[in-house]
Scaffold this motif. Structure first.
Motif, mmCIF file in Angstrom:
data_model
loop_
_atom_site.group_PDB
_atom_site.id
_atom_site.type_symbol
_atom_site.label_atom_id
_atom_site.label_comp_id
_atom_site.label_asym_id
_atom_site.label_seq_id
_atom_site.Cartn_x
_atom_site.Cartn_y
_atom_site.Cartn_z
ATOM 1 N N MET A 1 -4.483 -8.207 25.549
ATOM 2 C CA MET A 1 -4.155 -6.894 24.980
ATOM 3 C C MET A 1 -4.026 -5.751 26.337
ATOM 4 S SD MET A 1 -3.999 -6.964 21.896
ATOM 5 C CE MET A 1 -3.762 -5.072 21.128
ATOM 6 N N PHE A 2 -4.492 -6.009 27.185
ATOM 7 C CA PHE A 2 -4.367 -5.384 28.302
ATOM 8 C C PHE A 2 -2.856 -5.372 29.019
ATOM 9 C CE2 PHE A 2 -8.988 -5.536 28.936
ATOM 10 C CZ PHE A 2 -9.242 -4.247 29.324
ATOM 11 N N ILE A 3 -2.098 -6.513 28.754
ATOM 12 C CA ILE A 3 -0.781 -6.497 29.189
ATOM 13 C C ILE A 3 0.089 -5.448 28.773
ATOM 14 C CG2 ILE A 3 1.344 -7.930 29.200
ATOM 15 C CD1 ILE A 3 -0.747 -10.473 28.593
ATOM 16 N N VAL A 4 0.090 -5.074 27.495
ATOM 17 C CA VAL A 4 0.769 -3.905 26.890
ATOM 18 C C VAL A 4 0.471 -2.518 27.626
ATOM 19 C CG1 VAL A 4 1.468 -2.776 24.902
ATOM 20 C CG2 VAL A 4 1.108 -5.137 24.853
ATOM 21 N N ILE A 5 -1.146 -2.421 27.786
ATOM 22 C CA ILE A 5 -1.533 -1.245 28.597
ATOM 23 C C ILE A 5 -1.053 -0.958 29.798
ATOM 24 C CG2 ILE A 5 -3.618 -0.100 29.136
ATOM 25 C CD1 ILE A 5 -4.968 -1.363 26.538
ATOM 26 N N ILE A 6 -1.022 -2.282 30.299
ATOM 27 C CA ILE A 6 -0.466 -2.138 32.009
ATOM 28 C C ILE A 6 0.972 -1.789 32.030
ATOM 29 C CG2 ILE A 6 -0.199 -3.396 34.002
ATOM 30 C CD1 ILE A 6 -2.972 -4.848 33.330
ATOM 31 N N ALA A 7 1.775 -2.509 30.979
ATOM 32 C CA ALA A 7 3.081 -2.074 31.161
ATOM 33 C C ALA A 7 3.529 -0.751 30.788
ATOM 34 C CB ALA A 7 3.576 -3.076 30.020
ATOM 35 N N GLU A 8 2.805 -0.004 29.789
ATOM 36 C CA GLU A 8 2.895 1.193 29.380
ATOM 37 C C GLU A 8 2.339 2.179 30.257
ATOM 38 O OE1 GLU A 8 4.545 4.169 27.257
ATOM 39 O OE2 GLU A 8 4.235 2.192 26.129
ATOM 40 N N LEU A 9 1.508 1.918 31.255
ATOM 41 C CA LEU A 9 1.126 2.665 32.365
ATOM 42 C C LEU A 9 2.268 2.649 33.386
ATOM 43 C CD1 LEU A 9 -2.482 1.952 32.522
ATOM 44 C CD2 LEU A 9 -1.853 4.161 32.027
ATOM 45 N N GLY A 10 2.712 1.731 33.542
ATOM 46 C CA GLY A 10 3.854 1.695 34.429
ATOM 47 C C GLY A 10 5.283 2.346 33.925
#
Length: 121
Positions: free
Chosen positions: A61-70
Protein backbone atom coordinates in the motif's frame (compact mmCIF):
# COMPACT_ATOMS: atom_id res chain seq x y z
CA UNK A 1 28.48 25.45 -4.47
CA UNK A 2 25.08 26.20 -2.97
CA UNK A 3 25.11 27.37 0.63
CA UNK A 4 23.29 24.59 2.47
CA UNK A 5 22.59 24.39 6.19
CA UNK A 6 24.37 21.73 8.21
CA UNK A 7 22.70 18.31 7.87
CA UNK A 8 20.45 17.30 10.74
CA UNK A 9 18.49 14.07 10.74
CA UNK A 10 15.93 15.63 13.10
CA UNK A 11 15.36 18.68 10.91
CA UNK A 12 15.11 16.53 7.80
CA UNK A 13 12.64 14.19 9.49
CA UNK A 14 10.61 17.23 10.52
CA UNK A 15 10.59 18.51 6.92
CA UNK A 16 9.32 15.11 5.78
CA UNK A 17 6.56 15.09 8.39
CA UNK A 18 5.56 18.64 7.44
CA UNK A 19 5.44 17.61 3.78
CA UNK A 20 3.29 14.59 4.55
CA UNK A 21 0.76 16.63 6.52
CA UNK A 22 0.71 19.43 3.93
CA UNK A 23 -0.22 16.94 1.21
CA UNK A 24 -2.71 15.22 3.52
CA UNK A 25 -4.35 18.58 4.24
CA UNK A 26 -4.55 19.77 0.63
CA UNK A 27 -4.91 16.72 -1.64
CA UNK A 28 -8.25 14.92 -1.74
CA UNK A 29 -6.84 11.93 -3.63
CA UNK A 30 -4.15 11.50 -0.96
CA UNK A 31 -6.78 11.59 1.80
CA UNK A 32 -8.72 8.86 -0.01
CA UNK A 33 -5.59 6.74 -0.47
CA UNK A 34 -4.67 7.08 3.20
CA UNK A 35 -8.22 6.15 4.24
CA UNK A 36 -8.20 3.10 1.94
CA UNK A 37 -4.81 2.07 3.34
CA UNK A 38 -6.04 2.29 6.93
CA UNK A 39 -9.17 0.25 6.13
CA UNK A 40 -7.07 -2.34 4.28
CA UNK A 41 -4.63 -2.61 7.19
CA UNK A 42 -7.48 -3.15 9.64
CA UNK A 43 -8.98 -5.79 7.36
CA UNK A 44 -5.64 -7.53 6.94
CA UNK A 45 -5.25 -7.72 10.71
CA UNK A 46 -8.30 -9.98 10.82
CA UNK A 47 -7.67 -11.83 7.55
CA UNK A 48 -7.03 -15.57 7.84
CA UNK A 49 -3.73 -15.68 5.99
CA UNK A 50 -0.07 -16.16 6.84
CA UNK A 51 1.85 -13.26 8.38
CA UNK A 52 4.18 -12.97 5.38
CA UNK A 53 1.24 -12.57 2.98
CA UNK A 54 -0.35 -9.95 5.23
CA UNK A 55 2.97 -8.12 5.41
CA UNK A 56 3.44 -8.07 1.63
CA UNK A 57 -0.11 -6.78 1.10
CA UNK A 58 0.16 -4.18 3.87
CA UNK A 59 3.53 -2.88 2.69
CA UNK A 60 2.42 -2.77 -0.95
CA UNK A 61 0.00 0.00 0.00
CA UNK A 62 2.99 2.31 0.48
CA UNK A 63 3.71 2.15 -3.26
CA UNK A 64 0.61 4.22 -4.05
CA UNK A 65 1.23 6.63 -1.17
CA UNK A 66 4.82 7.24 -2.28
CA UNK A 67 3.74 7.78 -5.89
CA UNK A 68 1.04 10.24 -4.80
CA UNK A 69 3.58 12.20 -2.76
CA UNK A 70 5.83 12.36 -5.83
CA UNK A 71 2.92 13.47 -7.99
CA UNK A 72 2.04 16.18 -5.48
CA UNK A 73 5.65 17.42 -5.49
CA UNK A 74 5.60 17.61 -9.30
CA UNK A 75 2.29 19.47 -9.30
CA UNK A 76 3.47 22.00 -6.73
CA UNK A 77 6.73 22.61 -8.58
CA UNK A 78 4.94 23.13 -11.90
CA UNK A 79 2.43 25.48 -10.26
CA UNK A 80 5.31 27.43 -8.70
CA UNK A 81 6.92 27.91 -12.11
CA UNK A 82 3.78 28.85 -14.04
CA UNK A 83 0.03 29.10 -13.61
CA UNK A 84 -0.41 29.56 -17.34
CA UNK A 85 -1.30 26.68 -19.62
CA UNK A 86 1.90 25.32 -21.09
CA UNK A 87 2.40 22.05 -22.94
CA UNK A 88 5.45 21.07 -20.87
CA UNK A 89 3.62 21.83 -17.63
CA UNK A 90 0.77 19.59 -18.77
CA UNK A 91 3.20 16.84 -19.73
CA UNK A 92 4.90 17.02 -16.31
CA UNK A 93 1.58 16.82 -14.48
CA UNK A 94 0.37 14.00 -16.75
CA UNK A 95 3.58 12.07 -16.09
CA UNK A 96 2.99 12.44 -12.35
CA UNK A 97 -0.54 11.13 -12.78
CA UNK A 98 0.80 8.22 -14.82
CA UNK A 99 3.20 7.44 -11.97
CA UNK A 100 0.24 7.10 -9.61
CA UNK A 101 -1.71 5.01 -12.12
CA UNK A 102 1.15 2.55 -12.55
CA UNK A 103 1.65 2.42 -8.77
CA UNK A 104 -2.00 1.45 -8.39
CA UNK A 105 -1.68 -1.20 -11.12
CA UNK A 106 1.49 -2.59 -9.51
CA UNK A 107 -0.22 -2.74 -6.12
CA UNK A 108 -3.22 -4.57 -7.58
CA UNK A 109 -0.90 -7.06 -9.30
CA UNK A 110 0.96 -7.64 -6.02
CA UNK A 111 -2.39 -8.34 -4.34
CA UNK A 112 -3.46 -10.76 -7.08
CA UNK A 113 -0.17 -12.67 -7.03
CA UNK A 114 0.01 -12.78 -3.22
CA UNK A 115 -3.57 -13.93 -2.73
CA UNK A 116 -3.29 -16.46 -5.56
CA UNK A 117 -0.04 -17.91 -4.21
CA UNK A 118 -1.45 -18.01 -0.67
CA UNK A 119 -4.72 -19.79 -1.45
CA UNK A 120 -4.39 -21.48 -4.84
CA UNK A 121 -0.92 -22.97 -5.06
Amino acid sequence: MINKPKYSIWKNANYAIEGFFEVLKNETSFKIEIAITIVVWIGLFFAPMPFIAKSVLALSMFIVIIAELGNSAIERTVDLVTKEHHTLAKHAKDAGSAMVLFAVILTILIWIVTIYSTYFS
